[in-house]
Design an enzyme around this catalytic site. Structure first.
Site, PDB file in Angstrom:
ATOM      1  N   GLY A 157      -9.065   5.086  -2.305  1.00  0.00           N
ATOM      2  CA  GLY A 157      -8.533   4.149  -3.003  1.00  0.00           C
ATOM      3  C   GLY A 157      -8.993   2.792  -2.891  1.00  0.00           C
ATOM      4  N   ARG A 197      -9.133  -1.216  -5.831  1.00  0.00           N
ATOM      5  CA  ARG A 197      -7.977  -2.522  -6.010  1.00  0.00           C
ATOM      6  C   ARG A 197      -7.339  -2.772  -4.791  1.00  0.00           C
ATOM      7  NH1 ARG A 197      -4.251  -1.344  -9.236  1.00  0.00           N
ATOM      8  NH2 ARG A 197      -4.646   1.167  -9.487  1.00  0.00           N
ATOM      9  N   ASN A 256      -5.841   5.338   2.514  1.00  0.00           N
ATOM     10  CA  ASN A 256      -5.084   3.913   1.660  1.00  0.00           C
ATOM     11  C   ASN A 256      -4.561   4.278   0.448  1.00  0.00           C
ATOM     12  OD1 ASN A 256      -4.924   0.849   1.046  1.00  0.00           O
ATOM     13  ND2 ASN A 256      -6.158   1.771  -0.668  1.00  0.00           N
ATOM     14  N   SER A 281       3.931   2.507   5.008  1.00  0.00           N
ATOM     15  CA  SER A 281       4.633   1.245   4.362  1.00  0.00           C
ATOM     16  C   SER A 281       5.985   0.833   5.052  1.00  0.00           C
ATOM     17  CB  SER A 281       4.914   1.350   2.934  1.00  0.00           C
ATOM     18  OG  SER A 281       6.024   0.564   2.389  1.00  0.00           O
ATOM     19  N   TYR A 319       8.622   7.705  -2.646  1.00  0.00           N
ATOM     20  CA  TYR A 319       7.627   6.890  -1.936  1.00  0.00           C
ATOM     21  C   TYR A 319       7.793   6.905  -0.280  1.00  0.00           C
ATOM     22  CZ  TYR A 319       4.736   2.690  -1.042  1.00  0.00           C
ATOM     23  OH  TYR A 319       3.900   1.748  -0.727  1.00  0.00           O
ATOM     24  N   ALA A 374       9.585   8.830   1.626  1.00  0.00           N
ATOM     25  CA  ALA A 374       9.445  10.190   2.286  1.00  0.00           C
ATOM     26  C   ALA A 374       7.805  10.266   2.580  1.00  0.00           C
ATOM     27  CB  ALA A 374       9.916  11.213   1.535  1.00  0.00           C
ATOM     28  N   LYS A 402       5.693   7.870   2.949  1.00  0.00           N
ATOM     29  CA  LYS A 402       5.331   6.974   3.861  1.00  0.00           C
ATOM     30  C   LYS A 402       5.658   7.356   5.143  1.00  0.00           C
ATOM     31  CE  LYS A 402       2.665   4.874   1.184  1.00  0.00           C
ATOM     32  NZ  LYS A 402       1.089   4.599   1.347  1.00  0.00           N
ATOM     33  N   ILE A 413       2.972  -6.775   0.001  1.00  0.00           N
ATOM     34  CA  ILE A 413       1.782  -7.511  -0.255  1.00  0.00           C
ATOM     35  C   ILE A 413       1.462  -7.647  -1.746  1.00  0.00           C
ATOM     36  CG2 ILE A 413      -0.835  -7.150   0.303  1.00  0.00           C
ATOM     37  CD1 ILE A 413       1.263  -7.113   2.912  1.00  0.00           C
TER      38      ILE A 413
HETATM   39  P1  NDP Z   1      -2.922  -0.594  -5.945  1.00  0.00           P
HETATM   40  O1  NDP Z   1      -2.469   0.001  -6.803  1.00  0.00           O
HETATM   41  O2  NDP Z   1      -3.175  -2.077  -5.963  1.00  0.00           O
HETATM   42  O3  NDP Z   1      -4.366   0.057  -5.595  1.00  0.00           O
HETATM   43  C1  NDP Z   1      -4.356   1.511  -5.530  1.00  0.00           C
HETATM   44  C2  NDP Z   1      -5.787   1.965  -5.182  1.00  0.00           C
HETATM   45  O4  NDP Z   1      -5.646   3.262  -4.689  1.00  0.00           O
HETATM   46  C3  NDP Z   1      -6.713   1.720  -6.419  1.00  0.00           C
HETATM   47  O5  NDP Z   1      -7.981   1.643  -5.896  1.00  0.00           O
HETATM   48  C4  NDP Z   1      -6.377   3.170  -6.937  1.00  0.00           C
HETATM   49  O6  NDP Z   1      -7.554   3.660  -7.797  1.00  0.00           O
HETATM   50  C5  NDP Z   1      -6.328   4.132  -5.635  1.00  0.00           C
HETATM   51  N1  NDP Z   1      -5.686   5.363  -5.970  1.00  0.00           N
HETATM   52  C6  NDP Z   1      -4.255   5.621  -6.401  1.00  0.00           C
HETATM   53  N2  NDP Z   1      -4.092   6.699  -6.410  1.00  0.00           N
HETATM   54  C7  NDP Z   1      -5.326   7.492  -6.148  1.00  0.00           C
HETATM   55  C8  NDP Z   1      -5.746   8.975  -6.088  1.00  0.00           C
HETATM   56  N3  NDP Z   1      -4.897   9.777  -6.433  1.00  0.00           N
HETATM   57  N4  NDP Z   1      -7.084   9.377  -5.589  1.00  0.00           N
HETATM   58  C9  NDP Z   1      -7.827   8.013  -5.456  1.00  0.00           C
HETATM   59  N5  NDP Z   1      -7.435   6.893  -5.375  1.00  0.00           N
HETATM   60  C10 NDP Z   1      -6.288   6.608  -5.771  1.00  0.00           C
HETATM   61  O7  NDP Z   1      -2.201  -0.570  -4.549  1.00  0.00           O
HETATM   62  P2  NDP Z   1      -2.022  -1.275  -3.078  1.00  0.00           P
HETATM   63  O8  NDP Z   1      -3.246  -1.950  -2.815  1.00  0.00           O
HETATM   64  O9  NDP Z   1      -0.786  -2.315  -3.371  1.00  0.00           O
HETATM   65  O10 NDP Z   1      -1.568  -0.229  -2.047  1.00  0.00           O
HETATM   66  C11 NDP Z   1      -2.834   0.407  -1.256  1.00  0.00           C
HETATM   67  C12 NDP Z   1      -1.830   1.368  -0.353  1.00  0.00           C
HETATM   68  O11 NDP Z   1      -0.933   0.236   0.446  1.00  0.00           O
HETATM   69  C13 NDP Z   1      -0.820   2.334  -0.728  1.00  0.00           C
HETATM   70  O12 NDP Z   1      -1.079   3.360  -0.028  1.00  0.00           O
HETATM   71  C14 NDP Z   1       0.360   1.745  -0.768  1.00  0.00           C
HETATM   72  O13 NDP Z   1       1.459   2.598  -0.699  1.00  0.00           O
HETATM   73  C15 NDP Z   1       0.394   0.736   0.408  1.00  0.00           C
HETATM   74  N6  NDP Z   1       1.175  -0.329   0.615  1.00  0.00           N
HETATM   75  C16 NDP Z   1       1.245  -1.493  -0.467  1.00  0.00           C
HETATM   76  C17 NDP Z   1       2.176  -2.388  -0.422  1.00  0.00           C
HETATM   77  C18 NDP Z   1       2.336  -3.349  -1.352  1.00  0.00           C
HETATM   78  O14 NDP Z   1       3.044  -4.399  -1.118  1.00  0.00           O
HETATM   79  N7  NDP Z   1       1.306  -3.580  -2.199  1.00  0.00           N
HETATM   80  C19 NDP Z   1       3.037  -2.218   0.862  1.00  0.00           C
HETATM   81  C20 NDP Z   1       2.968  -1.030   1.690  1.00  0.00           C
HETATM   82  C21 NDP Z   1       2.194  -0.319   1.569  1.00  0.00           C
HETATM   83  P3  NDP Z   1      -7.315   3.814  -9.389  1.00  0.00           P
HETATM   84  O15 NDP Z   1      -7.220   2.350  -9.776  1.00  0.00           O
HETATM   85  O16 NDP Z   1      -8.716   4.393  -9.738  1.00  0.00           O
HETATM   86  O17 NDP Z   1      -6.293   4.839  -9.609  1.00  0.00           O
END
Ligand code: NDP
Length: 249
Positions: free
Chosen positions: A14, A17, A92, A144, A157, A159, A161, A190
């Site tokens: 991931g 983004r 991630n 998380s 979510y 569960a 995490k 974040i």
């Molecule tokens: P975003 O939604 O901004 O980005 C998610 C990224 O993961 C994208 O690059 C997306 O790619 C990729 N992705 C999602 N699902 C898949 C999949 N099945 N296979 C491959 N790639 C995938 O999320 P965040 O940056 O906010 O979050 C990143 C991590 O941090 C996550 O695990 C989230 O749970 C965790 N987190 C975030 C928090 C926050 O406040 N933002 C807080 C706590 C934890 P694509 O666009 O191609 O789908």
């Protein structure tokens, strides 16, 4: 802290983004070769690949659903073929499908558990043997604050995490004698696409619960990940590092 990952191979799921992208960019800046995956954001992936290549980083990008075990195998195999090793794995990739349990569909439960938790199983299992053979490796899984303290409307979510934490502690015990560390980073609130959709009221409520008084940035999380992958963290395993401005102390 200035990190040096020259000559190291890093794989981030991931990576196109938000937090994943910041992790990819931080490892690249620190001299690593970086491979990243994504599910659907092809344009972002191409742009990031070009940006990193232009600054001299060796980079690989894979469109692969992290919930798909076979796809994870293909990614790991391709990275090993290109670079011969994976020093650091960062799990991630993650999604949300929020709803009160009363209204949560089975499909939303399954999708979140697959993308957030099964994905961690998939990639850890695929790097297990190569890292054992190397007798070294760093695995960092992104959980998380919600996996630690819970959140109404996020049973699926939370569960997934919390599952990452139990999984990582168990794997840390399995792999410790092989020179491989497994740690967890638990971000708080974040600012990324994932949280951009929050209504203003929910955002204010969230902010009022952060002792440091501001939302975190993807870079805040990336720095914690690089620390856990660095020699400075060589004696740390099975740890949950909170990067949340004090939300969950
Ligand atoms: P975003 O939604 O901004 O980005 C998610 C990224 O993961 C994208 O690059 C997306 O790619 C990729 N992705 C999602 N699902 C898949 C999949 N099945 N296979 C491959 N790639 C995938 O999320 P965040 O940056 O906010 O979050 C990143 C991590 O941090 C996550 O695990 C989230 O749970 C965790 N987190 C975030 C928090 C926050 O406040 N933002 C807080 C706590 C934890 P694509 O666009 O191609 O789908």
């Amino acid at each position: 802290m200035a990190f040096d990952f020259s000559g190291q191979s890093v794989l981030v799921t991931g990576g196109t983004r938000g937090i994943g992208r910041a992790i990819v960019e931080a490892f690249a800046k620190a001299g690593a070769r970086v491979a990243f995956t994504y599910r659907s954001s092809v344009q972002e992936a191409e742009a990031l690949k070009a940006q990193l290549a232009a600054q001299g980083t060796e980079v690989l990008a894979f469109q692969a659903d992290a919930a798909d075990f076979e796809a994870a195998g293909r990614v790991v195999e391709a990275v090993l073929e290109a670079w011969g090793k994976i020093d650091v794995l960062v799990n991630n990739a993650g999604i949300t499908r929020d709803n009160l349990l009363l209204r949560m569909s089975e499909a939303d439960w399954d999708a979140v558990l697959a993308a957030n938790l099964k994905s961690v199983f998939n990639f850890c299992k695929q790097v297990y043997r190569p890292m054992m053979r190397q007798r070294s490796g760093r695995i960092i899984n992104i959980s998380s604050v919600v996996g630690v303290v819970g959140n109404a409307g996020q049973t699926n979510y939370a569960a997934s995490k919390a599952g990452i934490i139990g999984f990582s502690k168990s794997l840390a015990r399995e792999l410790g004698s092989r020179g491989i560390t497994v740690n967890v980073v638990a971000p708080g609130y974040i600012e990324t696409d994932m949280t951009a959709a929050l209504p203003e009221q929910a955002r204010q409520a969230m902010l009022s619960g952060i002792p440091l008084g501001r939302p975190g940035t993807p870079e805040d999380v990336a720095q914690a990940v690089l620390f856990l992958a660095s020699p400075a963290a060589g004696y740390i395993t099975g740890h949950v590092l909170h990067v949340d401005g004090g939300m969950a102390m």
